[in-house]
Every structure is written in structure tokens, then in C-alpha cells.
Design an enzyme around this catalytic site. Structure first.
Site, PDB file in Angstrom:
ATOM      1  CE  LYS A 114    -101.061 -49.088  -3.112  1.00  0.00           C
ATOM      2  NZ  LYS A 114    -101.276 -49.457  -4.487  1.00  0.00           N
ATOM      3  CG  ASN A 115    -101.294 -52.485   7.160  1.00  0.00           C
ATOM      4  OD1 ASN A 115    -101.415 -51.706   8.099  1.00  0.00           O
ATOM      5  ND2 ASN A 115    -101.707 -53.732   7.227  1.00  0.00           N
TER       6      ASN A 115
END
Lengths: 336, 344
Positions: free
Chosen positions: B113-114
Site C-alpha cells: 500500500k505504499n
């Protein structure tokens, strides 16, 4: 409607997080300013902020926030996300010590929540830096040197400008044009043209337009409201065919408030879902039975306040702040 | 060096005890009073950050700095300026970009999710093969080019891992647009829709694949495209009638690009489906069918005011049904929709 949120447990949870985050939270090290803002907002919504933090504690926190203000003007000006970048005096390589639009937004909100008048904020430096962060397409990058660009930072820029009551850092026409292009075939709003409609970007697009006084620029407001309403399947989910997540109680819930759809929501069902997400140790998790974290706790509680507004301090849907704090700030601004 | 190898090799010896780092004095973090949300750092992270601050403060360009940024990113990929620093290091040290992309791939499986890693990837790929150079060869040649083949493989794996990974689909749109990989995209989209007909990211990508590359001079594009899309959608509605994605796709597509075909072409097809014994029960029970009828009738009434009275009457009945039976959770909306019918 009966308010049976575990108010005391959540207040304790936020106080605990303000005091210390566990080692696993290290991926938040550059966004401590945002986490702090969320904890303060959570406490404020529960009307427990001044009970939980003494005047001395609040004053120290104000000082800590100001410590994160970049002392030099230029493209890196504003507030940084945490103290991880080191003492300001040690940096001769400017990019090593940079503000970030999200951190600046959170810093300003946090200062207001702690009762500060923003007198030590270098407003001119912030708006000058902001001008350099807006791209030709109208969207914003969060800090120099990155190609990360999307409505989250348009929102932060608009929120900062609204709080400072100074829009010289934002080309409103360009930002509005960009947001209008983010309108999708299903009525939702996206990160960029053609991308998937997403509740977080819906919030950022609608709130930005609202703050700029340009909600009428939404290409199809009716369909956008309908898209938002139809993210409810009990709680709210953030994208079509995904499961409800408590943070959308704010992203979608607040967007619906701004679009005038409060009376069209099954508020009882939203409130029920949010209560299911309460964690035994306090705080709220994204899903029932999951681990809590400050973001989901805070946004879940603010989202809950939209469901039974008469039981909570009135929260602004456009800015993560209580209306009373905003009003006090505006009153101070007109006096000076 | 793989993440695990580097951890094993270097974790054993702290930086303070490494000859390579003897000349550096780590810079401590300046917390002060009133520290908000302080993190209980591990000793290892605290040490890494002390040395990172020291080299970043002066903008040191060196292999040891590059290795250090990797270690910090592997702990905290949200450190927003270390990516800026790493980008500069990779450029000035003329690092092997293919290896750098492999490293980014490892980070992304650890931190799906970065945000930052995807933008780092974008800048690496455009350096590796400038889009302007890519234009001079055919799409078939572009797709088999090692740079793009690697990206498509990487995206395939990321989407395999999480078929709705927002960053992956977003990066994919950037890649397809930048390198004009339109033909293969429609095939990919079809595969993903058939894998999971409820995957809204895939349906959204279909809209992108068809419309983002539209040739404005193509005659009859709207009519031809709309006809074939209606057929495609109906076939997929059959698989799962109570599925938001194809319904919002087709009504949205037609509203924007061929509004009259909502009632000339889509309407008869869905009515036919609703009358078909095999689908009648499912169609009657799904709010999306009835909601689509409302949108269709609204357009039809606007285009043909002589039909308005009858269509409004039918629409009112549909709103009542949705509010009381088929879609009770949205009853307030359906009641509101009913009152606004006359004013449309």
C-alpha cells in the site's frame, strides 16, 4: 438515538497514542504530525480534549509542533511530518529537511485544536512554497523532488489556504479544472482521469471544491451524490464491490454532508457498523474484530458524529476540526 | 543484494562497529518536550536513522549512502525525503536500473500500500526507455521489449496478489498510456473480468482501455463501440445479475457517449433478459436492474417529452418498489428520487 460508543475507552486510546506508539508504527515515523492531528480530533469529537491533556501538556505540544516548522523560506517551507529529519541546523542539503503539504495541514489543525492562535506560523513562506508545488495540470505534489501527485494534496493545499485565509498559493481555476476531469463514468471521483472511483478521492475532490467555493464545478453533482450514497451497504465501502471499512464513515460520510445528502442516509445502519468496529482495548479498527489504529479510530468517531450530530460537538466536514474551533479561529482573524 | 541477505549480513554488526562508517558521527533526533506520538524505535532503526541523518544532511553521494537508504526504506518506506535522496543517488552513481527495479519489486511485496515506491518506479522506467524512443516501434515490439515486459510481469504479479490493488491499477494506466500498449490491455481487461466479474477495478480499466485511446476522427466510433459494449455487458450480467460493476459501467458509458442508445439498444436487451425464465427471478431481485431502468427512462423522457408522462408514472412505481422491497437500505434516496421525477 442512543450513544453507546465506549467514549472513555476511546479517549484513553487517543491519549495513549499521543503518549507513545509501538515499534511496529515505525512506518508512520514521517507522518507523526498526521497521527497526532487524528488523535486530537478524536479527543475533540468525544469532547475530552481539555480533560485528557493539561494546559502544560498542550503548551508543550504546541512547542513541539512549532519545532517542526522549517526555519528557512523557499520551496521546502511549511511543517515537516516529524522530528526524524534531525535538528534544522544540521542540514545543509535542503531536500533532507522538507515540509510536506499533508504535515502542514495537520500541523495547522493540531495547533488550532490545542488552542494556539497560529501567531508563530510563517504564512508567507507556506503560501510561496505552495505555489511551487502546483503542477500545470492543476494538481499538487506534496513536497519538492517527487512526482507523486493527486487530489490528496490539492485538498491539503486548499485546507491550508482556507485556514490561513490566504489563497495566493493556489491557482483555483487550474485546481478546479483538474478536479472536474476526475469525474468518472459512474459519478464517482478519481485520483486522476480514467482511474477508479474511490471514496478517499471523492472526499478530497468535493472538500477542495467546497473550500474554494466551487461545488458547482462538479460535472454531475446529482450522480456524484448518488455514487456516494450507494457506497452504503450497512457501513460505507470505498469502491464498488468492496467491503465496508470504518474510515469511509468519514470520507464518504463527510462528502455526503457537503453534497447535502445527510437526510438520504440510513444513519442507524452506519452507526451500527461503526460500533461493530470498536476494539476492546479502545479505538476502532477498519473492520469488526480487527486491530485498532489512530486513523480508523479518529475517522470512525468523526463519522459517527455525523450520524447523531445532536450528541457530539459539531464537526466540520470540510476540515478535520470542530466547528467551534474554526469559529474561534475566524473570530481571532477578524480582530487582527 | 536481496533484503533478507542484507539483513543477515549487516544486522549482526552495528554501523558504529563497521570500519566503513568510522568517519561519520551519527546525528541524534531532537525530540524536545511535548513530543507527540513518539515511536518506541528499535535500537537498530535508531542507529540507521542517526547515520542516515548524517549523510543526508550533507547530501553525500556514495555507495554506502545508497545501501543505507535501502535499509531505512525497508523499515519505513513512508520516509518521504529518503526517496528523493535515493533517486539522486541512483542517478549520480549511475546504478544499474534493472537491479534497482528488482529491489523496488521486493519492497512492494512487503509494503503493497505504499505510494512512493510506485512513483520511484515510474521515474526509473522512463529513464530506462524514454517514451519518445518507444514510439518508433510497433506495439508488438514494445510489449516484448525487456523493460516493458518486466513491468507487465511485475504488474501481473501485483494484481495476482491483490486483484484490486489501487496503486497497481493506477501505475498500470500510467504505463499503458505512456507506452501506448492499448491492444494488449483490452485482452488483459477481458481476462481479469472473466476471472472475477465483480472486480470493479477491471471494469473501470475497460472504460480506460476503450476511451482513453479514442481516435477523435474515427467515424461511428460511439455507435459501434456502444453496440459491442452493450452485448459484452449483457453477457456478463448473466453471470451475476446482482453486480454493480457492469450496470454502472454500461449506464455511465452510454450516458456519456451515446445517450439515446440507453433506450434504443440497452433497454430492449435488459427487458429481454428480465423476461427470460432463466434470469427473471435474479433480475427482479437486483436493485441495479431497476435503477438502470430509472436512468434510461429519465434520458428517454428528456429526449422525447411526449413520452414523459407515462415514463414518470412507471418510474414512480419503480421508486416505490425499490424503497419498500428491493433496496430498503437506500429507501430515503429512492423516495427523494421519486419526488424529483416530476421536476426533471
Amino acid at each position: 438515538m442512543v450513544v453507546d460508543l465506549e467514549l472513555n475507552a476511546h479517549a484513553r486510546y487517543f491519549k495513549f497514542c499521543l503518549n507513545m506508539l509501538p515499534a511496529e508504527a515505525v512506518s508512520q515515523d514521517a507522518s507523526r504530525m498526521t497521527v497526532a492531528h487524528l488523535c486530537l480530533v478524536g479527543l475533540a469529537t468525544l469532547d475530552r480534549l481539555n480533560d485528557s491533556l493539561s494546559e502544560t501538556q498542550r503548551a508543550s505540544m504546541v512547542d513541539w509542533i512549532y519545532e517542526q516548522q522549517i526555519p528557512r523560506a523557499g520551496a521546502y517551507a511549511g511543517f515537516r511530518g516529524g522530528s526524524l529529519f534531525g535538528p534544522h541546523s544540521s542540514c545543509t542539503y535542503a531536500p533532507a529537511n522538507s515540509a510536506n503539504l499533508a504535515a502542514t495541514y495537520s500541523a495547522l489543525c493540531s495547533l488550532l485544536l490545542l488552542g494556539d492562535s497560529l501567531s508563530r506560523v510563517d504564512k508567507r513562506a507556506i503560501t510561496s512554497a505552495m505555489r511551487q508545488l502546483q503542477l500545470e495540470s492543476g494538481t499538487f505534489v506534496p513536497h519538492p523532488g517527487t512526482n507523486e501527485r493527486d487530489p490528496r494534496f490539492i485538498y491539503c493545499a486548499c485546507a491550508i489556504s482556507a485556514i490561513l485565509d490566504d489563497w495566493s498559493g493556489v491557482d483555483k481555476d487550474a485546481a478546479t479544472r483538474y478536479i472536474a476531469e476526475c469525474s468518472n463514468y459512474d459519478g464517482g471521483m478519481t485520483q486522476a482521469r480514467f482511474q477508479e472511483s474511490h471514496g478517499g478521492h471523492l472526499y478530497c475532490c468535493v472538500a477542495s471544491l467546497s473550500l474554494m467555493g466551487r461545488l458547482d464545478a462538479l460535472p454531475d453533482r446529482r450522480r456524484t451524490l448518488k455514487w456516494a450514497l450507494f457506497r452504503q451497504s450497512g457501513g460505507y465501502h470505498g469502491r464498488t464491490n468492496k467491503v465496508p471499512d470504518v474510515c469511509y464513515s468519514f470520507w464518504i460520510g463527510a462528502a455526503i454532508e457537503m453534497l447535502g445528502g445527510h437526510d438520504l442516509v440510513d444513519l442507524g445502519a452506519v452507526a451500527y457498523f461503526i460500533r461493530q468496529c470498536e476494539a476492546d482495548i479502545g479505538g476502532l479498527a477498519k473492520w469488526p474484530g480487527y486491530r485498532p489504529d489512530p486513523l480508523h479510530a479518529s475517522l470512525g468517531i468523526v463519522g459517527y458524529s455525523f450520524c447523531c450530530p445532536e450528541k457530539f460537538p459539531r464537526m466540520s466536514p470540510e476540515l478535520l476540526l470542530p466547528e467551534s474551533v474554526l469559529e474561534a479561529h475566524r473570530a481571532r482573524q477578524t480582530q487582527t | 543484494m536481496r533484503i533478507e541477505d542484507s539483513e543477515q549480513a549487516e544486522e549482526a554488526v552495528s554501523l558504529a562497529q563497521q570500519a566503513e562508517w568510522q568517519d561519520i558521527t551519527p546525528i541524534e533526533q531532537d525530540e524536545g518536550e511535548g513530543s507527540m506520538c513518539p515511536i518506541a524505535y528499535t535500537d537498530e532503526y535508531r542507529e540507521l536513522m542517526g547515520y542516515l541523518r548524517a549523510v543526508m544532511a550533507v547530501g553525500e553521494v556514495s555507495e554506502r549512502a545508497l545501501a543505507l537508504t535501502a535499509r531505512v526504506i525497508e523499515e519505513n518506506p513512508g520516509h518521504y525525503t529518503v526517496w528523493v535522496y535515493r533517486k539522486r543517488l541512483v542517478e549520480e552513481l549511475e546504478s544499474d536500473i534493472a537491479k534497482e527495479l528488482d529491489w523496488v519489486s521486493e519492497i512492494s511485496s512487503k509494503f503493497p500500500k505504499n505510494y512512493q515506491l510506485w512513483h520511484h518506479r515510474e521515474s526509473l522506467v522512463t529513464r530506462l526507455w524514454a517514451p519518445s524512443n518507444a514510439q518508433s516501434v510497433s506495439e508488438d515490439q514494445r510489449v516484448t521489449n525487456p523493460v516493458l515486459r518486466r513491468e507487465l510481469q511485475f504488474l501481473g504479479a501485483a494484481i495476482d496478489e491483490d486483484s484490486k490493488n489501487f496503486h497497481a491499477w493506477s501505475y498500470r494506466q500510467w504505463l499503458i498510456s505512456t507506452y501506448a500498449l492499448w491492444t494488449q490491455e483490452l485482452v488483459f481487461v477481458d481476462t481479469m473480468i472473466n476471472q472475477d466479474v465483480r472486480n470493479n477495478s477491471a471494469w473501470n480499466q475497460r472504460y480506460f482501455a476503450i476511451l482513453a485511446n479514442r481516435d477523435p476522427s474515427a467515424v461511428h466510433f460511439e455507435a459501434d463501440m456502444a453496440k459491442s459494449e452493450i452485448e459484452y455487458v449483457v453477457e456478463h450480467i448473466k453471470l451475476a445479475p446482482n453486480n454493480d460493476s457492469p450496470w454502472s459501467y454500461v449506464t455511465g458509458l452510454l450516458l456519456r457517449h451515446a445517450p439515446s442508445m440507453l433506450y434504443t439498444d440497452l433497454l430492449p436487451r435488459i427487458k429481454q433478459l428480465a423476461a427470460d425464465n432463466a434470469y427473471q427471478a435474479a433480475m427482479t431481485l437486483t436493485p441495479f436492474y431497476w435503477s438502470a431502468l430509472l436512468d434510461i427512462y429519465e434520458q428517454q423522457a428528456a429526449d422525447h417529452p411526449d413520452t414523459k408522462k407515462q415514463l414518470v408514472e412507471e418510474s414512480r412505481a419503480i421508486c416505490d418498489q425499490l424503497a419498500s422491497e428491493t433496496d430498503i437500505i437506500h429507501c430515503r434516496y429512492w423516495n427523494f428520487r421519486k419526488t424529483s421525477l416530476d421536476t426533471c
